[in-house]
Design an enzyme around this catalytic site. Structure first.
Site, mmCIF file in Angstrom:
data_model
loop_
_atom_site.group_PDB
_atom_site.id
_atom_site.type_symbol
_atom_site.label_atom_id
_atom_site.label_comp_id
_atom_site.label_asym_id
_atom_site.label_seq_id
_atom_site.Cartn_x
_atom_site.Cartn_y
_atom_site.Cartn_z
ATOM 1 N N ASP A 1 63.634 48.564 17.316
ATOM 2 C CA ASP A 1 62.253 48.104 17.133
ATOM 3 C C ASP A 1 62.022 46.695 17.682
ATOM 4 O O ASP A 1 61.194 45.949 17.157
ATOM 5 C CB ASP A 1 61.857 48.146 15.639
ATOM 6 C CG ASP A 1 61.955 49.532 15.067
ATOM 7 O OD1 ASP A 1 61.716 50.498 15.814
ATOM 8 O OD2 ASP A 1 62.275 49.654 13.863
ATOM 9 N N GLN B 1 66.886 52.719 19.984
ATOM 10 C CA GLN B 1 67.670 52.032 18.942
ATOM 11 C C GLN B 1 68.121 50.645 19.451
ATOM 12 O O GLN B 1 67.421 50.068 20.264
ATOM 13 C CB GLN B 1 68.870 52.885 18.495
ATOM 14 C CG GLN B 1 68.489 54.123 17.691
ATOM 15 C CD GLN B 1 67.982 55.272 18.526
ATOM 16 O OE1 GLN B 1 68.620 55.693 19.469
ATOM 17 N NE2 GLN B 1 66.830 55.806 18.197
ATOM 18 N N GLY C 1 60.923 55.241 17.864
ATOM 19 C CA GLY C 1 59.473 55.134 17.833
ATOM 20 C C GLY C 1 59.092 53.945 18.683
ATOM 21 O O GLY C 1 59.396 52.813 18.318
ATOM 22 N N HIS C 2 58.514 54.187 19.848
ATOM 23 C CA HIS C 2 58.212 53.105 20.782
ATOM 24 C C HIS C 2 56.700 52.960 20.926
ATOM 25 O O HIS C 2 56.019 53.917 21.293
ATOM 26 C CB HIS C 2 58.860 53.393 22.149
ATOM 27 C CG HIS C 2 60.362 53.413 22.087
ATOM 28 N ND1 HIS C 2 61.156 53.674 23.166
ATOM 29 C CD2 HIS C 2 61.214 53.183 21.064
ATOM 30 C CE1 HIS C 2 62.437 53.611 22.806
ATOM 31 N NE2 HIS C 2 62.484 53.318 21.534
ATOM 32 N N LYS D 1 61.041 47.538 22.785
ATOM 33 C CA LYS D 1 61.516 48.161 24.028
ATOM 34 C C LYS D 1 60.396 48.942 24.703
ATOM 35 O O LYS D 1 60.285 48.945 25.923
ATOM 36 C CB LYS D 1 62.687 49.117 23.724
ATOM 37 C CG LYS D 1 63.908 48.410 23.168
ATOM 38 C CD LYS D 1 65.001 49.395 22.785
ATOM 39 C CE LYS D 1 64.617 50.288 21.636
ATOM 40 N NZ LYS D 1 64.454 49.615 20.349
#
Ligand code: GDP
Ligand code: IMO
Ligand code: MG
Length: 431
Positions: free
Chosen positions: A13, A223, A40-41, A16
């Site tokens: 988080d 990650q 989750g991006h 990225k």
């Protein structure tokens, strides 16, 4: 070389998605190489926010190929939901390509992720419960189902039959839960296979051809290095290799193709899930950073744990990743504090150490040694140039560069694509 690798340098988080989207404006191909829909991006541009889990954040450039590499584990239902969500928002997904070697997350993986976590009780990892660990377990155990298997009805049926018999024994006899039904899973997954078939190809070939043709290839990590199965805070890690080496194996390219490695970090640290976090804040400063930075998970909506910038962990990541540049995000969140702190070393049993211990009990006993610096009050969310940042913010960034032993390529002062200060364009190294 025309490759740039984006890697999370903390516990995930770090932003990225934002940096992939930003750098992908110049890329021809964007590749995800590990993780699954545990990622989750978030990407923000033209006033709209998108959240992606499996589809690479480079999908927003219509002329690009967005590749899901062999090292990714794919939940086909989640992937199709994402494709439909993007199409529904007018985003062209025809550039999507999926590796025929990627492993598939099955319903029994998701069930087992939950049961394993419950069985661990107080030692639970705090996984995203998306079946990631159990999917990689089957891959390593050589019973996994790959995308190419899913596309062949007979192969898929045989593998599913074998695996389900085994998994149902574990589900019923070890965990005392209800077994899963073959027909339901088979029919559901054949439907997914038919929808996904057109995207599936040998993506290693595609990525290597692009590199050979001097096209720009961006590798999007998921990650972070401190969650890496080997280099992270084991066992409180994910089940893949988010460290930069994972980009090579997970995309099917030689490691010699990857020389520009951009480590993404926050101006502070966050972590979701359990596990060691030496600089964690349990006070109103931590609460205030959480609220200002909206530090709640994209996937699970869990509040993220907050801590000061940890340069010991950062140097560990720098080494493990071979990081050549640092991209620092969320600097704006630190505006308004009288002072800001950076952890420069740990104290372990009365001794100063500057390495990240492998042993969890040692890590538990580590106390951060901080350097405290004057903060800044100004709103910096519209700043475009490094020189226009408040002097104290500049000093903070320079100190991070020194302690991280890595130069900053970019500094981000807000979630939008435009809120990015460029000090060095990583694509220049790749030309
Ligand atoms: P990822 O998993 O590394 O892609 O990061 P996430 O998207 O899960 O979390 C990063 C969060 O920070 C997202 O909500 C982004 O929109 C947001 N973000 C990224 N850069 C900045 C920044 O510079 N300032 C602020 N305020 N938010 C940012
Ligand atoms: P992005 O790509 C932050 C964490 C989970 C848990 C551990 C193992 O958005 O940075 P898993 O479901 O992978 O078996 O969970 O890893 N985790 C993440 N934390 N960002 C992520 O992805 C994460 N993906 C997994 O919270 O602690
Ligand atoms: Mg995330």
């Amino acid at each position: 070389m025309t490759a740039v690798v984006i890697v999370g340098s903390q516990w995930g988080d770090e932003g990225k998605g934002k940096m992939t989207d930003y750098l992908s404006q110049k890329a021809d191909v964007v590749v995800r190489s590990q993780g699954g829909n545990n990622a989750g991006h978030s990407i923000v541009f033209e006033g709209k926010k998108y959240a992606l889990r499996l589809v690479p954040s480079g999908i927003f450039g219509a002329h690009k190929q967005a590749v899901i590499g062999n090292g990714v584990v794919i939940n086909p239902k989640a992937l199709l939901q994402e494709i439909h969500y993007l199409s529904g928002n007018g985003i062209d997904t025809t550039g999507l390509r999926i590796s025929n070697r990627a492993h598939i997350t099955m319903p029994y993986h998701i069930a087992l992720d939950q049961y394993e976590e419950e069985a661990k009780g107080a030692n639970a990892v705090g996984t995203t419960k998306r079946g990631i660990g159990p999917t990689y377990m089957d891959k390593a155990a050589r019973i996994g189902i790959r995308m190419c298997d899913l596309l062949e009805h007979d192969t898929f049926a045989a593998k599913l039959k074998h695996n389900l018999a085994l998994k149902n024994k574990i589900i019923t006899k070890v965990y005392g839960k209800e077994p899963l039904q073959f027909d339901e899973i088979f029919n559901e997954y054949i439907g997914y296979a038919n929808e996904l078939r057109k995207y599936v190809t040998d993506t290693s070939l595609l990525v290597n051809n692009a590199l050979d043709a001097d096209k720009k290839v961006l590798f999007e990590g998921a990650q972070g290095t401190m969650l890496d199965l080997d280099e992270g805070t084991y066992p409180y890690v994910t089940s893949s290799n988010p460290a930069a080496g994972g980009a090579a194996t997970g995309a099917g390219v030689g490691p010699n193709k990857l020389q520009t490695i951009v480590g993404i970090c926050k101006a502070y640290c966050t972590r979701v899930g359990s596990g060691p976090f030496p600089t964690e804040l349990h006070d109103e400063i931590g609460d205030s950073i959480r609220e200002k930075g909206n530090e709640y998970g994209v996937v699970t909506h869990r509040p993220r744990r907050i801590g000061w910038f940890d340069s010991v962990a950062m140097r560990h990541a720098r080494r493990a990743d071979g990081m050549t540049w640092l991209s620092l995000n969320l600097l704006d969140v630190l505006s308004g504090f009288k002072t800001v702190k950076i952890c420069k070393a740990y104290e372990l049993d009365g001794k100063k150490i500057d390495y990240y211990p492998a042993s969890l009990s040692e890590l538990d006993r580590c106390k951060p040694i901080y350097e405290e610096m004057p903060g800044w009050d100004e709103d910096i969310t519209k700043v475009k140039k490094f020189e226009d940042l408040p002097k104290n913010a500049q000093n903070y960034l320079h100190r991070i560069e020194e302690l991280a032993q890595t130069k900053l390529a970019t500094v981000s002062v807000g979630p939008d694509r435009d809120q990015t200060i460029i000090l060095h364009d990583p694509w220049k190294d790749a030309e």
